[in-house]
Design an enzyme around this catalytic site. Structure first.
Site, PDB file in Angstrom:
ATOM      1  N   GLY A 251       0.818  -1.210   0.000  1.00 46.72           N
ATOM      2  CA  GLY A 251       0.000   0.000   0.000  1.00 46.72           C
ATOM      3  C   GLY A 251       0.852   1.261   0.000  1.00 46.72           C
ATOM      4  N   ASP A 252       1.959   1.237   0.742  1.00 48.54           N
ATOM      5  CA  ASP A 252       2.869   2.379   0.759  1.00 48.54           C
ATOM      6  C   ASP A 252       3.465   2.602  -0.626  1.00 48.54           C
ATOM      7  OD1 ASP A 252       2.399   2.212   3.530  1.00 48.54           O
ATOM      8  OD2 ASP A 252       4.171   0.963   3.818  1.00 48.54           O
TER       9      ASP A 252
END
Length: 301
Positions: A251-252
């Site tokens: 997600g980062d």
């Protein structure tokens, strides 16, 4: 300039087992590695792969904090951490035995004077800068910490990006951040109901937009991502096919790709494609996405 804030960075100890974890006895690791990170630090790492310089801000403490700073410097990342007077930067255990089990450390307590020192660093941000606030809070910080930071920058032309959940996200919405990036689970938590289909995802994203978010990027795992623009336009893109070996940092990585794509092209659709390519590249590898992996997957989206 892009600034990432990781208030509770970490050293991730990734341990791989050949078979299922046997509780209550000795287990032998088949392999292990240490990954320097935390959500904002991960964003800075992928931004560097994409040719976008950034400055990583936050708090570090003790010998593990020194190790983290030195390791990031060796990777060519620019940091400007505040060193805390006590405690240790946390170590998180990521156990892989066919499943992914995480035990995250609590991290050091952050005193009020350290928070004030960080706020003074944010005072240097200028119009056109991007501030990425990502991750959880260490002990001692109130749930309105992100809101306090964003309120301090109000009216100065800084584009704020928030990757958080729960009360931390809810209160940050009051400052109308440029972009938020929940996953489906965090989105469901924010609206208080299940979110599974594309239509449900879009409706929930619109509710968060009504609460203050200008643009909403929802990461949907293997289903790709959905972007709700401030204009009301919706974009969806599927994830490329591949074998998921690591969900940590995916997600980062998506967020880093989206921010880089938006800054480099000014196009939300190009940013969405690059974001999905970066998130998938991390998911398909043992560490964070590399440029060659990103480029190969981008051609498939």
């Amino acid at each position: 300039m892009i600034y990432t804030v990781t208030l509770n960075p970490a050293i991730d100890l990734v341990v791989r087992l050949d078979g299922p974890l046997q509780a209550g006895t000795v287990n032998r690791a088949a392999g292990e590695e240490y990954v320097l990170g935390g959500k904002g630090v991960n964003v800075s790492g992928v931004l560097a792969e994409l040719g976008c310089p950034s400055v990583a801000l936050g708090f570090v403490a003790g010998a593990t904090g020194v190790w983290l700073e030195q390791g990031l410097a060796a990777r060519g990342l620019r940091t400007d951490f505040i060193r805390l007077p006590a405690g240790m930067t946390r170590i998180n255990l990521k156990l892989k035995d066919g499943r992914e089990t995480e035990i995250n450390g609590a991290g050091p307590t952050v005193p009020p004077e350290a928070v004030e020192a960080l706020l003074r660093k944010l005072d240097a941000l200028q119009s056109g800068d991007v501030l990425v606030l990502a991750g959880s809070l260490p002990a001692g910080l109130p749930a309105d910490t992100y809101e306090t930071m964003l309120a301090r920058l109000e009216g100065r032309g800084v584009q704020a990006v928030v990757d958080a959940s729960g009360a931390l996200l809810e209160q940050a919405l009051r400052c109308r951040p440029f972009l938020i990036k929940p996953n489906r689970e965090e989105l469901a938590q924010a609206v208080g109901r299940a979110v599974n289909t594309e239509a449900e995802t879009e409706q929930a994203a619109r509710e968060l937009q009504a609460r203050g978010a200008r643009n909403v990027l929802v990461s949907c795992g293997g289903d790709g991502a959905l972007l709700l623009e401030e204009s009301g336009a919706v974009h969806c893109a599927a994830a490329p096919r591949g074998t998921v070996v690591n969900s940590v940092g995916a997600g980062d990585s998506m967020l880093a790709g989206f921010v880089a794509g938006w800054l480099q092209s000014g196009s939300f659709t190009s940013a969405l494609r690059l974001g999905i390519a970066c998130g998938s590249a991390t998911a398909f590898s043992l560490g964070l996405a590399g440029r060659s992996q990103i480029d190969a997957l981008l051609a498939q989206i």
